[in-house]
Design a protein around this motif. Sequence first.
Motif, PDB file in Angstrom:
ATOM      1  N   HIS A   1       0.786  -1.240   0.000  1.00  0.00           N
ATOM      2  CA  HIS A   1       0.000   0.000   0.000  1.00  0.00           C
ATOM      3  C   HIS A   1       0.819   1.292   0.000  1.00  0.00           C
ATOM      4  O   HIS A   1       0.321   2.330  -0.449  1.00  0.00           O
ATOM      5  CB  HIS A   1      -0.931   0.020   1.219  1.00  0.00           C
ATOM      6  N   TYR A   2       2.042   1.256   0.492  1.00  0.00           N
ATOM      7  CA  TYR A   2       2.790   2.501   0.665  1.00  0.00           C
ATOM      8  C   TYR A   2       3.883   2.720  -0.372  1.00  0.00           C
ATOM      9  O   TYR A   2       4.046   3.818  -0.901  1.00  0.00           O
ATOM     10  CB  TYR A   2       3.426   2.544   2.064  1.00  0.00           C
ATOM     11  N   GLU A   3       4.648   1.691  -0.647  1.00  0.00           N
ATOM     12  CA  GLU A   3       5.837   1.860  -1.475  1.00  0.00           C
ATOM     13  C   GLU A   3       5.490   2.268  -2.905  1.00  0.00           C
ATOM     14  O   GLU A   3       4.678   1.637  -3.567  1.00  0.00           O
ATOM     15  CB  GLU A   3       6.649   0.562  -1.497  1.00  0.00           C
ATOM     16  N   LYS A   4       6.091   3.356  -3.343  1.00  0.00           N
ATOM     17  CA  LYS A   4       5.899   3.852  -4.707  1.00  0.00           C
ATOM     18  C   LYS A   4       7.268   4.096  -5.339  1.00  0.00           C
ATOM     19  O   LYS A   4       8.209   4.534  -4.664  1.00  0.00           O
ATOM     20  CB  LYS A   4       5.106   5.167  -4.702  1.00  0.00           C
ATOM     21  N   PHE A   5       7.342   3.817  -6.623  1.00  0.00           N
ATOM     22  CA  PHE A   5       8.600   4.066  -7.329  1.00  0.00           C
ATOM     23  C   PHE A   5       8.635   5.523  -7.773  1.00  0.00           C
ATOM     24  O   PHE A   5       7.803   5.969  -8.565  1.00  0.00           O
ATOM     25  CB  PHE A   5       8.724   3.144  -8.541  1.00  0.00           C
ATOM     26  N   ARG A   6       9.587   6.289  -7.226  1.00  0.00           N
ATOM     27  CA  ARG A   6       9.741   7.704  -7.593  1.00  0.00           C
ATOM     28  C   ARG A   6      11.110   7.888  -8.230  1.00  0.00           C
ATOM     29  O   ARG A   6      12.107   8.128  -7.543  1.00  0.00           O
ATOM     30  CB  ARG A   6       9.586   8.601  -6.366  1.00  0.00           C
ATOM     31  N   PRO A   7      11.212   7.772  -9.554  1.00  0.00           N
ATOM     32  CA  PRO A   7      12.519   7.827 -10.224  1.00  0.00           C
ATOM     33  C   PRO A   7      13.276   9.121  -9.976  1.00  0.00           C
ATOM     34  O   PRO A   7      14.502   9.119  -9.939  1.00  0.00           O
ATOM     35  CB  PRO A   7      12.155   7.659 -11.705  1.00  0.00           C
ATOM     36  N   GLU A   8      12.543  10.226  -9.777  1.00  0.00           N
ATOM     37  CA  GLU A   8      13.230  11.504  -9.549  1.00  0.00           C
ATOM     38  C   GLU A   8      13.998  11.508  -8.237  1.00  0.00           C
ATOM     39  O   GLU A   8      14.918  12.313  -8.037  1.00  0.00           O
ATOM     40  CB  GLU A   8      12.221  12.668  -9.565  1.00  0.00           C
ATOM     41  N   ASN A   9      13.660  10.584  -7.326  1.00  0.00           N
ATOM     42  CA  ASN A   9      14.355  10.502  -6.038  1.00  0.00           C
ATOM     43  C   ASN A   9      15.329   9.327  -5.960  1.00  0.00           C
ATOM     44  O   ASN A   9      16.040   9.185  -4.962  1.00  0.00           O
ATOM     45  CB  ASN A   9      13.335  10.360  -4.900  1.00  0.00           C
ATOM     46  N   THR A  10      15.337   8.467  -6.990  1.00  0.00           N
ATOM     47  CA  THR A  10      16.164   7.262  -6.900  1.00  0.00           C
ATOM     48  C   THR A  10      17.075   7.027  -8.102  1.00  0.00           C
ATOM     49  O   THR A  10      17.883   6.090  -8.080  1.00  0.00           O
ATOM     50  CB  THR A  10      15.257   6.018  -6.743  1.00  0.00           C
ATOM     51  N   PHE A  11      16.986   7.856  -9.146  1.00  0.00           N
ATOM     52  CA  PHE A  11      17.787   7.605 -10.353  1.00  0.00           C
ATOM     53  C   PHE A  11      19.285   7.576 -10.054  1.00  0.00           C
ATOM     54  O   PHE A  11      20.046   6.808 -10.644  1.00  0.00           O
ATOM     55  CB  PHE A  11      17.483   8.661 -11.424  1.00  0.00           C
TER      56      PHE A  11
END
Length: 468
Positions: free
Chosen positions: A437-447
């Motif tokens: 329910h919580y984890e989302k992939f945010r490429p701008e924060n992990t690239f």
Amino acid sequence: MDNKEKLFFLMRLESDVEINTAYNAVMDYRKLHEDSTLSELQLAPPTIQVEDNLWLWKNGVSPYFWCRFRAPGIKKYIKKSTKEISIADASYKAKQIKFEITEKVKAGTYHQEDIITWRKVCTGAINELQAKADKAKSDGAKRFSRQDYIPIIKDYYLTIDEWRDIDIKLFKNIQLRKLKDLDNFQFMPKTTATKRKTALKEIFEFAQAEGYIETIPDLPKFDYIEGETGDPFQADDLVLIMSNFINFLESGKNNYITRHKRTILPLYVNFLILTGVRPGEEAMGIKWKHITKHKGKKDGKEYTYYMLEIIKGKRSKAVKRGGKVSITSRDLIIGPDALETLEQLHYVLTTEKKSIDSIRKEKSDDNIFIGNTEADLDLGTAWTQYDVYLKRNKKLKNHYTLYSCRHEYINKCIEEGMSKELIAKQCGTSVKTIEAHYEKFRPENTFFRILSKDELARLNPAPDEKST
């Protein structure tokens, strides 16, 4: 000035400026409304003067124009429905009503009906509930549960200005459904929505018991937000949100209740983002004494850190052991940014600048987030109003709830490399729930964690390298 006098006035305009101004005003009105599907009643201004001592007006509840006027020897305005929806028909009917009632007054045969206003009924319901609460207290009862509806009626129903002087007998379901369009009645947690509806029922039950109405109208069902729904913030949206709280505070005419909520809101939001605490009951149940100071060692060096105990909300429950009832709780480590946010909150509320240790000692049994009325502090409503404000004025891209703050904390911890097991302990949840329910992939924060330095350099060559 009646319509004939207005027409005569317009015919006597001599200045080109005045003539053009009047002409442009009429043409602008026609252009604005010529294709409108709204009725003449909906397009009309709140009050229209028909003649001397006679007005048409919209009372905000009735589907018809009403008229009001004074009659000789009658102190208050006489108010009657014309049962008409066009200005011309309502004006004709209003003159008829005025003539008939004025003649009855002169003949001594007119008896004015008592109008029981919304304000009077709300006030009566509040007084009755308070009297029952006082009696329960004097009889030794611990608490009169229905007294919780007193501040709700005071703060959310008695304060609806356009309803205050309307006769309680005019309220039907179709009018009560308009409550759902008010900012204070949108995007509420389920518990809040249930309490609002029950408080509304208290008002009409009081009116029925007093004989003001025969039957209680069907009450609207308020929409509410399910569970822990939400998404973490997009980076540019978060900047927009955190930088516009002051503008929001100063927008519109805020009463002292609304202003208090809007003053606290930015600090509340920041606290939730920095701790992952659930908004609502979990956060509102925190007292200053629930922040505790501890010592720990790492590599032979002693460090100070702080813990926060959560005793209310989803994960708390009463447990009976050895004949005694205790409340289970959970603990989380709270960082310096969150502690500084609470110090700022204390300063905003008291104008006293003090350290977290001093505040913990002096305000031990006080709740951290407090309202300025008897009602529970409902910052969910303030957040909804802020969301609407940002979308209207600042073009906020996405819809967020206060639970988005918790989603933001969890995703930020994941992106910074904290284990999901530790995050689950901090947030009072499970790894399974985080992943589902919580984890989302945010490429701008992990690239930058996925791409190597060499890969980033190749994708982002220096200006002089681009030309070669």
